[in-house]
Scaffold this motif. Structure first.
Motif, PDB file in Angstrom:
ATOM      1  N   GLY A 186     -43.213 -17.158  67.897  1.00 37.13           N
ATOM      2  CA  GLY A 186     -43.868 -15.865  68.044  1.00 37.13           C
ATOM      3  C   GLY A 186     -43.035 -14.772  67.395  1.00 37.13           C
ATOM      4  O   GLY A 186     -43.559 -13.877  66.746  1.00 37.13           O
ATOM      5  N   TYR A 187     -41.699 -14.902  67.547  1.00 37.15           N
ATOM      6  CA  TYR A 187     -40.816 -13.889  66.957  1.00 37.15           C
ATOM      7  C   TYR A 187     -40.920 -13.919  65.433  1.00 37.15           C
ATOM      8  O   TYR A 187     -41.043 -12.887  64.782  1.00 37.15           O
ATOM      9  CB  TYR A 187     -39.385 -14.161  67.423  1.00 37.15           C
ATOM     10  CG  TYR A 187     -38.393 -13.211  66.821  1.00 37.15           C
ATOM     11  CD1 TYR A 187     -38.276 -11.901  67.333  1.00 37.15           C
ATOM     12  CD2 TYR A 187     -37.603 -13.570  65.739  1.00 37.15           C
ATOM     13  CE1 TYR A 187     -37.389 -11.010  66.763  1.00 37.15           C
ATOM     14  CE2 TYR A 187     -36.723 -12.685  65.158  1.00 37.15           C
ATOM     15  CZ  TYR A 187     -36.605 -11.405  65.679  1.00 37.15           C
ATOM     16  OH  TYR A 187     -35.750 -10.529  65.107  1.00 37.15           O
ATOM     17  N   ILE A 188     -40.892 -15.171  64.885  1.00 35.97           N
ATOM     18  CA  ILE A 188     -40.983 -15.304  63.426  1.00 35.97           C
ATOM     19  C   ILE A 188     -42.334 -14.761  62.945  1.00 35.97           C
ATOM     20  O   ILE A 188     -42.417 -14.018  61.955  1.00 35.97           O
ATOM     21  CB  ILE A 188     -40.826 -16.794  63.020  1.00 35.97           C
ATOM     22  CG1 ILE A 188     -39.397 -17.250  63.373  1.00 35.97           C
ATOM     23  CG2 ILE A 188     -41.129 -16.997  61.550  1.00 35.97           C
ATOM     24  CD1 ILE A 188     -39.208 -18.745  63.300  1.00 35.97           C
TER      25      ILE A 188
ATOM     26  N   PRO B 147     -42.239 -18.112  72.368  1.00 38.05           N
ATOM     27  CA  PRO B 147     -40.798 -18.029  72.051  1.00 38.05           C
ATOM     28  C   PRO B 147     -40.500 -18.548  70.626  1.00 38.05           C
ATOM     29  O   PRO B 147     -41.129 -19.516  70.174  1.00 38.05           O
ATOM     30  CB  PRO B 147     -40.146 -18.915  73.109  1.00 38.05           C
ATOM     31  CG  PRO B 147     -41.148 -19.011  74.205  1.00 38.05           C
ATOM     32  CD  PRO B 147     -42.479 -18.899  73.560  1.00 38.05           C
ATOM     33  N   VAL B 148     -39.586 -17.956  69.943  1.00 37.46           N
ATOM     34  CA  VAL B 148     -39.094 -18.277  68.594  1.00 37.46           C
ATOM     35  C   VAL B 148     -40.218 -18.145  67.565  1.00 37.46           C
ATOM     36  O   VAL B 148     -40.193 -17.259  66.713  1.00 37.46           O
ATOM     37  CB  VAL B 148     -38.458 -19.701  68.520  1.00 37.46           C
ATOM     38  CG1 VAL B 148     -37.866 -19.925  67.134  1.00 37.46           C
ATOM     39  CG2 VAL B 148     -37.385 -19.834  69.588  1.00 37.46           C
TER      40      VAL B 148
ATOM     41  N   THR C  14     -51.467 -10.864  69.178  1.00 39.34           N
ATOM     42  CA  THR C  14     -50.485 -10.364  70.161  1.00 39.34           C
ATOM     43  C   THR C  14     -50.036 -11.492  71.076  1.00 39.34           C
ATOM     44  O   THR C  14     -48.884 -11.535  71.512  1.00 39.34           O
ATOM     45  CB  THR C  14     -51.065  -9.227  71.021  1.00 39.34           C
ATOM     46  OG1 THR C  14     -52.160  -9.716  71.766  1.00 39.34           O
ATOM     47  CG2 THR C  14     -51.499  -8.057  70.187  1.00 39.34           C
TER      48      THR C  14
ATOM     49  N   CYS D 176     -44.810  -7.971  60.532  1.00 42.72           N
ATOM     50  CA  CYS D 176     -44.226  -6.646  60.319  1.00 42.72           C
ATOM     51  C   CYS D 176     -43.841  -6.471  58.856  1.00 42.72           C
ATOM     52  O   CYS D 176     -44.014  -5.383  58.272  1.00 42.72           O
ATOM     53  CB  CYS D 176     -42.987  -6.466  61.195  1.00 42.72           C
ATOM     54  SG  CYS D 176     -43.432  -6.227  62.906  1.00 42.72           S
TER      55      CYS D 176
ATOM     56  N   GLU E 276     -44.233 -12.542  64.359  1.00 40.78           N
ATOM     57  CA  GLU E 276     -44.272 -11.078  64.473  1.00 40.78           C
ATOM     58  C   GLU E 276     -43.452 -10.436  63.360  1.00 40.78           C
ATOM     59  O   GLU E 276     -43.838  -9.428  62.764  1.00 40.78           O
ATOM     60  CB  GLU E 276     -43.721 -10.673  65.845  1.00 40.78           C
ATOM     61  CG  GLU E 276     -44.082  -9.252  66.210  1.00 40.78           C
ATOM     62  CD  GLU E 276     -43.737  -8.915  67.648  1.00 40.78           C
ATOM     63  OE1 GLU E 276     -43.050  -9.713  68.300  1.00 40.78           O
ATOM     64  OE2 GLU E 276     -44.154  -7.847  68.102  1.00 40.78           O
ATOM     65  N   TRP E 277     -42.266 -11.123  63.033  1.00 33.80           N
ATOM     66  CA  TRP E 277     -41.402 -10.598  61.965  1.00 33.80           C
ATOM     67  C   TRP E 277     -42.163 -10.611  60.637  1.00 33.80           C
ATOM     68  O   TRP E 277     -42.144  -9.635  59.884  1.00 33.80           O
ATOM     69  CB  TRP E 277     -40.161 -11.516  61.901  1.00 33.80           C
ATOM     70  CG  TRP E 277     -39.031 -10.901  61.109  1.00 33.80           C
ATOM     71  CD1 TRP E 277     -38.084 -10.067  61.543  1.00 33.80           C
ATOM     72  CD2 TRP E 277     -38.777 -11.122  59.728  1.00 33.80           C
ATOM     73  NE1 TRP E 277     -37.208  -9.721  60.556  1.00 33.80           N
ATOM     74  CE2 TRP E 277     -37.629 -10.370  59.401  1.00 33.80           C
ATOM     75  CE3 TRP E 277     -39.383 -11.896  58.735  1.00 33.80           C
ATOM     76  CZ2 TRP E 277     -37.095 -10.359  58.115  1.00 33.80           C
ATOM     77  CZ3 TRP E 277     -38.832 -11.875  57.458  1.00 33.80           C
ATOM     78  CH2 TRP E 277     -37.698 -11.105  57.163  1.00 33.80           C
TER      79      TRP E 277
ATOM     80  N   SER F  81     -47.556 -13.724  69.341  1.00 34.82           N
ATOM     81  CA  SER F  81     -46.242 -13.076  69.298  1.00 34.82           C
ATOM     82  C   SER F  81     -45.430 -13.351  70.549  1.00 34.82           C
ATOM     83  O   SER F  81     -44.194 -13.218  70.553  1.00 34.82           O
ATOM     84  CB  SER F  81     -46.405 -11.569  69.152  1.00 34.82           C
ATOM     85  OG  SER F  81     -47.158 -11.297  68.014  1.00 34.82           O
TER      86      SER F  81
END
Lengths: 446, 361
Positions: free
Chosen positions: A135-137, A132-133, A126, A143, A139-140, A129
């Motif tokens: 963390g998004y990738i 920035p950036v 967590t 998912c 998390e993506w 995630s």
């Protein structure tokens, strides 16, 4: 001084306790074997649980979840600030794992050290995630990898929400039914309230007449009170007047007694002639009486009493006139101020040797002649003597009031009555006197 | 004149809160508008105000402010600096941080900060410094760079309410079973000497072979679980867990029942700024055996047996002596009641408090 003594005693006691402590230390077993006592159920410290699974910690939702997490990981409930901060995180879409990690890996959580398997890697994910950036990738990708599981959860959530929706609808219907029942109750209460208001207004209308009545009653009570006070005042005056009258009456009675005494003195003992006559009578009266004869005189006056007292007799005297009684008492004669009729009635049978009544008229105004003579016969011993005198006295005020003042005494009738009563040797020692008298005796026993 | 009473956390059951509430009540009875300012309160019906509002209410030159200092609170120092009237600091003592080091970093840090703040408070130049005891006042004097105007005023308390309160009859029944009851009242914290108490109790059980029970009345703090666990562990090692009754967060009725059923009040505390349970014992007739540390000898006086040593056998033997020497027991109880009546009853404290306030009232 006292303090020093107390200190000395305290030191002594402490010394004894020290010695006792040493003895106890020596005799004590090395391993304790306490005597059993009855267990008492009360609030005991909770057994500390130091291991939880993520599922156990995540089962509750929202603030309940935050409370549970605080109690489990930090062992105290959250303060208001902590509760609000973590509830806000959940509301913003942060995961429960992040909240659990925040608590477990804070300084306080680390110090307590509750174990939660697999929390650390998931918490780290967590946190990654949040970069920035990258963390998004990350998390993506996570998912994407977890998409089948997410779909399964989605379907489970759909089923759960459908079931929940159905339950909520049913609960809503129940609530509506309850609400309508309450609405009916409210309407009923409103009706009652309206009725109560009406009754209240009706009751209020009754108040003015009642108040008028009360006012009238208050006025009546005021007047009554005034009357009672007036009567009280009048009674007080009456009491004063009566007291004054009673005082006057007592004074008048005393004056009357003085006058009566004076009259008696004048009648019975006035002048040497009367004195000689009286001594002559006394001499005749005492002839034949024994030594220490018991003699009773009734109202004959001071001089006669003195004449009797000079002889060797046991003299008793009754005198209704307080003034004469006082004079006699001062002259050393034993005298009682009493009613002669009562004294005669209460005297024992055959208790007297002689009886003298030199003023018979007042007695005869109160009792019949024969009754009096029967009483005299009863109280005299055989051979006893009686002397009866007849003064020319007017009746008293009471005699006049009771209509007996006009009764006169006929001496010859008295003589006949004496003879009828059993008296013998009747003598009239001074037939020429203004105050005639009769001496009579009872026969002696043979 | 307005009166502001400043206290970090106001609760009715703890000694500091009871002291603050009693002072507020006395000053209100005298006709002064009095408000209590704090960060939070619990279990108190009285309305309280946020601490930062104190200066607007009682910060003027004719006002009176009383700060109950019992924990580190930098904001309070700033507030006191802004007040222009008569300022009083009532010091209830802060436990030395060292007691907490093995058990809680949180407490350790808090107490350390509080102890450091002691110097700041002592050097505020307040018009009057009050200590619950001469021991407390001494700490303030030591912390001050210059001479301070100080005096001793024992804390107001709720002993009279406790005397009037009904006792838990069921608990009294349960406790009067022939066992000798050792009582300790105080929160479960390392400075209170529970571990030494357990040793003394164990010594009595071993040395005198009488049925006995240790009653521990006090709040168990989850943040001090390590300490609670250490006590439990030691009790288990000694086989005494069945002889101990814990009463966590006792009600007034339970507390009174515990006092009424106990044969001795044993206090092994290593640090106390005053110790209200001692005067509760005096008032309710429980003989006292105590460790003569910090302010305890001063509060206890001649109303109990005090030892400077921590040898558990001395405490066990003292208890045994009290159980058997009825004359000594009676004398100590008489002393305790007299001491309470003459020195610590709220009426006595009230007169003393008003005497100290004379310059400002």
């Amino acid at each position: 001084m006292k303090k020093a003594a107390n200190d000395q005693r305290a030191r002594q006691i402490k010394g004894e306790i020290r010695e006792d402590a040493e003895r106890a230390r020596r005799r004590a077993p090395t391993s304790p074997q306490p005597d059993p006592i009855a267990p008492i159920s009360t609030v005991q410290p909770k057994q500390v649980v130091d291991r939880f699974t993520i599922a156990e910690l995540s089962s509750a939702h929202y603030t309940e979840f935050v409370n549970h997490a605080f109690n489990a990981l930090l062992r105290h409930p959250p303060d208001s600030e902590g509760l609000e901060r973590h509830a806000r995180l959940l509301a913003r879409g942060h995961s429960k794992v992040e909240v659990l990690g925040n608590l477990r890996y804070a300084a306080e959580g680390r110090e307590i050290g509750v174990r939660v398997p697999w929390l650390l890697p998931r918490y780290l994910m967590t946190k990654i995630s949040a970069i920035p950036v990258l963390g998004y990738i990350f998390e993506w990708l996570m998912c994407l990898v977890g998409l089948p599981r997410i779909l399964r959860h989605q379907r489970a959530a759909d089923a759960y929400h459908a079931a929940r929706h159905f339950e909520l609808k049913r609960e809503l219907a129940d609530e509506r039914a309850a609400t309508s029942a309450l609405a009916r109750e409210v309407a009923h209460l409103k009706n009652l309230q309206a009725q109560s208001a009406l009754e209240l207004s009706q009751t209020s209308e009754r108040f003015p007449p009642l108040q008028q009545e009360l006012g009238k009653a208050s006025r009546d009570i005021g007047e009554l009170r005034h009357l009672v006070l007036s009567v009280n005042h009048w009674l007080a005056s009456l009491r004063q007047n009566l007291a004054a009258l009673e005082g006057t009456e007592a004074e008048q009675a005393h004056r009357n007694d003085g006058l009566d005494a004076e009259v008696s003195r004048r009648i019975l003992g006035d002048g040497n002639k009367d004195l000689a006559r009286m001594n002559h009578c006394a001499q005749l009266f005492f002839e034949g009486l024994p030594e220490q004869a018991e003699v009773l005189d009734i109202g004959s006056g001071l001089d006669w009493l003195q004449a009797l007292n000079a002889r060797n007799v046991k003299l008793g005297a009754i005198e209704a006139n307080s003034d004469i009684a006082e004079h006699a008492r001062n002259a050393g004669i034993q005298i009682a101020n009493a009613d002669p009729i009562n004294v005669l009635a209460r005297s024992a049978d055959h208790s007297l040797d002689a009886l003298s009544i030199l003023d018979l008229a007042p007695l005869l105004r109160r009792v019949p002649t024969m009754t009096l003579l029967e009483t005299i016969v009863r109280v005299l011993r055989p051979g006893g003597k009686v002397i009866l005198g007849f003064c020319e006295q007017h009746g008293s005020i009471i005699d006049h009031l009771e209509g007996r003042a006009s009764r006169t005494v006929d001496i010859s009738l008295i003589e006949q009555a004496l003879q009828v009563s059993g008296f013998v040797d009747l003598q009239r020692p001074s037939a020429e006197s203004d105050v005639p008298c009769i001496i009579a005796s009872l026969p002696r026993l043979h | 004149m307005n009166v502001g009473i400043l206290i970090p956390v106001l609760t009715s059951k703890d000694a500091v809160g009871a002291d603050a509430l009693a002072m507020a009540s006395i000053l209100e009875d005298l006709g002064y508008e009095t408000r209590i300012f704090c960060l939070s309160s619990s279990g108190v019906e009285r309305k309280t105000w946020p601490a930062e509002e104190l200066t607007s209410f009682a910060g003027g030159p004719d006002d009176l402010v009383i700060y109950h200092f019992s924990t580190g609170w930098p904001a309070a120092v700033a507030i006191m600096k802004r007040c222009r009237g008569f300022r009083i600091v009532k010091y209830h003592n802060i436990t030395p941080a060292g007691f907490f080091k093995p058990y809680s970093a949180d407490y350790y840090g808090g107490c350390e900060k509080g102890r450091l703040e002691l110097a700041s408070i002592a050097n505020l130049g307040c018009e009057l410094y009050l200590g619950d005891s001469a021991y407390n006042l001494g700490e303030l004097v030591d912390g001050a760079r210059s001479q301070i105007n100080g005096d001793v005023l024992a804390p107001f308390h709720r002993v009279e309410e406790l005397i009037d309160a009904p006792a838990d009859a069921a608990l009294i029944d349960a406790l009067t079973d022939g066992a000798m009851n050792f009582l300790m009242v105080g929160r479960v914290a390392p400075n209170k000497g529970h571990l030494n108490l357990v040793e003394a109790f164990s010594a009595y059980v071993r040395g005198y072979a009488e049925p006995a029970r240790l009653i521990l009345v006090g709040k168990i703090d989850p943040r001090l679980d390590k300490y609670t666990e250490a006590i439990r562990r030691r009790l288990n090692e000694l086989g005494l867990e069945g002889n101990v009754l814990w009463i966590n967060g006792a009600s007034e009725a339970q507390l009174k029942a515990a006092y009424l059923s106990s044969h001795v009040f044993m206090l092994m505390s290593e640090h106390e700024g005053f110790c209200v349970p001692l005067i509760e014992s005096m008032a309710l007739g429980v003989p006292i055996v105590a460790h003569a540390s910090s302010a305890i000898p001063e509060t206890l006086g001649d109303a109990g047996i005090a030892w400077e040593e921590q040898d558990p056998w001395l405490y066990a033997a003292s208890a045994a002596r009290l159980f058997n020497d009825h004359e000594l027991r009676g004398d100590l109880l008489d002393c305790g009641r007299r001491r309470y009546r003459e020195q610590y009853s709220n009426e006595v404290l009230r007169k003393r408090f008003l005497g100290l306030l004379e310059p400002v009232l």
